[in-house]
Design an enzyme around this catalytic site. Structure first.
Site, PDB file in Angstrom:
ATOM      1  N   HIS A  48       0.837  -1.207   0.000  1.00  0.00           N
ATOM      2  CA  HIS A  48       0.000   0.000   0.000  1.00  0.00           C
ATOM      3  C   HIS A  48       0.873   1.259   0.000  1.00  0.00           C
ATOM      4  CE1 HIS A  48      -3.190  -2.816   0.960  1.00  0.00           C
ATOM      5  NE2 HIS A  48      -4.079  -1.850   0.858  1.00  0.00           N
ATOM      6  N   HIS A  67       1.439  -3.652   9.319  1.00  0.00           N
ATOM      7  CA  HIS A  67       2.861  -3.549   9.026  1.00  0.00           C
ATOM      8  C   HIS A  67       3.583  -2.906  10.198  1.00  0.00           C
ATOM      9  CE1 HIS A  67       2.664  -4.686   4.748  1.00  0.00           C
ATOM     10  NE2 HIS A  67       1.529  -4.015   4.717  1.00  0.00           N
TER      11      HIS A  67
END
Length: 284
Positions: free
Chosen positions: A205, A247
């Site tokens: 992303h 993440h």
């Protein structure tokens, strides 16, 4: 009847000596005659095997300390053992960086679950997560390329589509090579995941947000408020990855840098209008 000397024995061992046939006691502290056999008690203390006695003597603390001449003949330890005991500065710095990274990622994962500190903001973060997913961007670029009626618009959309495909390939290669697991507090409820998505480094992303943000700012005529919104969107996409626990911080930071460089690669591989017309002619 034995003599009084035999009754008062406390040191030594009985040895048959002299012509009178009496038992006398020999002190263990006195040196033994080489021609005479060793006393039984001395053999009992050191063992019947002379080799065992020499081994025990070599293992004594006094023998281990030794003199300067004996230690000089010893082989020094291998150099690689010293390296293992003294890790390099780079390894220590990397371990410290990873420890700080894990600590910051856990502290910032305030939307990882519904019962987290900011669990009520989780639906909004998941909406931002979908806005940075690859499938909506690929579908949107392909639709705009199909609907565009100008050569310039088709050129821009085609190169954006090429950049998105390049981003997917590069991120997949890096993730499969590094194989870093996602944070332990992450919930695997992401939108449209694939096999490589179980790995965390780097954030796809973040790479997509950085590349698409640079692409839109460079090739679309946008007003100042819209340009600010593009930058704000890219930053929120990266922040949402950490807040949702998807993440670690280093995954997002590296993803931003990787996406920034990917745009430069797209510019190098840019398809000109002539090349685009040739491709469209072959497809027709």
């Amino acid at each position: 009847m034995p003599s009084p000397k035999a009754k008062n024995s406390g040191r030594g061992s009985p040895v048959l000596g002299g012509a009178n046939g009496r038992y006398e006691f020999m002190s263990l502290t006195k040196p033994l005659n080489r021609s005479s056999p060793p006393p039984p008690l001395l053999l009992q203390r050191q063992g019947s095997d002379p080799t065992t006695a020499r081994l025990r003597l070599s293992e004594s603390p006094t023998r281990r300390r030794g003199s300067g001449s004996s230690s000089a003949g010893q082989v020094p330890p291998p150099e690689e053992d010293g390296i293992r005991l003294n890790p390099s500065f780079a390894r220590v710095a990397l371990s410290s960086l990873l420890a700080v990274d894990l600590w910051m990622s856990k502290r910032l994962g305030v939307c990882a679950c519904e019962d987290s500190a900011w669990g009520s903001v989780r639906p909004l973060m998941k909406l931002i997560e979908i806005s940075g997913h690859g499938i909506p961007w690929l579908a949107g670029a392909a639709y705009c390329l199909y609907k565009s009626d100008s050569a310039a618009g088709q050129e821009v959309m085609l190169n954006l589509l090429m950049g998105l495909l390049l981003d997917l390939i590069l991120v997949t290669i890096v993730k499969a090579s590094v194989r870093r697991r996602r944070p332990a507090h992450n919930r695997m409820d992401m939108f449209a995941t694939f096999s490589v998505d179980r790995y965390s480094f780097p954030s796809g992303h973040a790479t997509r947000a950085a590349m698409c943000g640079r692409f839109l700012l460079a090739h679309l005529v946008l007003a100042a408020p819209l340009r600010v919104l593009v930058l704000l969107w890219a930053g929120l996409v990266g922040l949402s990855r950490v807040m949702l626990g998807r993440h670690n911080v280093t995954d997002v930071v590296f993803g931003f840098g990787m996406g920034y460089c990917q745009y430069n690669l797209v510019e190098v591989l840019w398809l000109s209008p002539q090349t685009l017309q040739g491709l469209l002619g072959h497809l027709a």
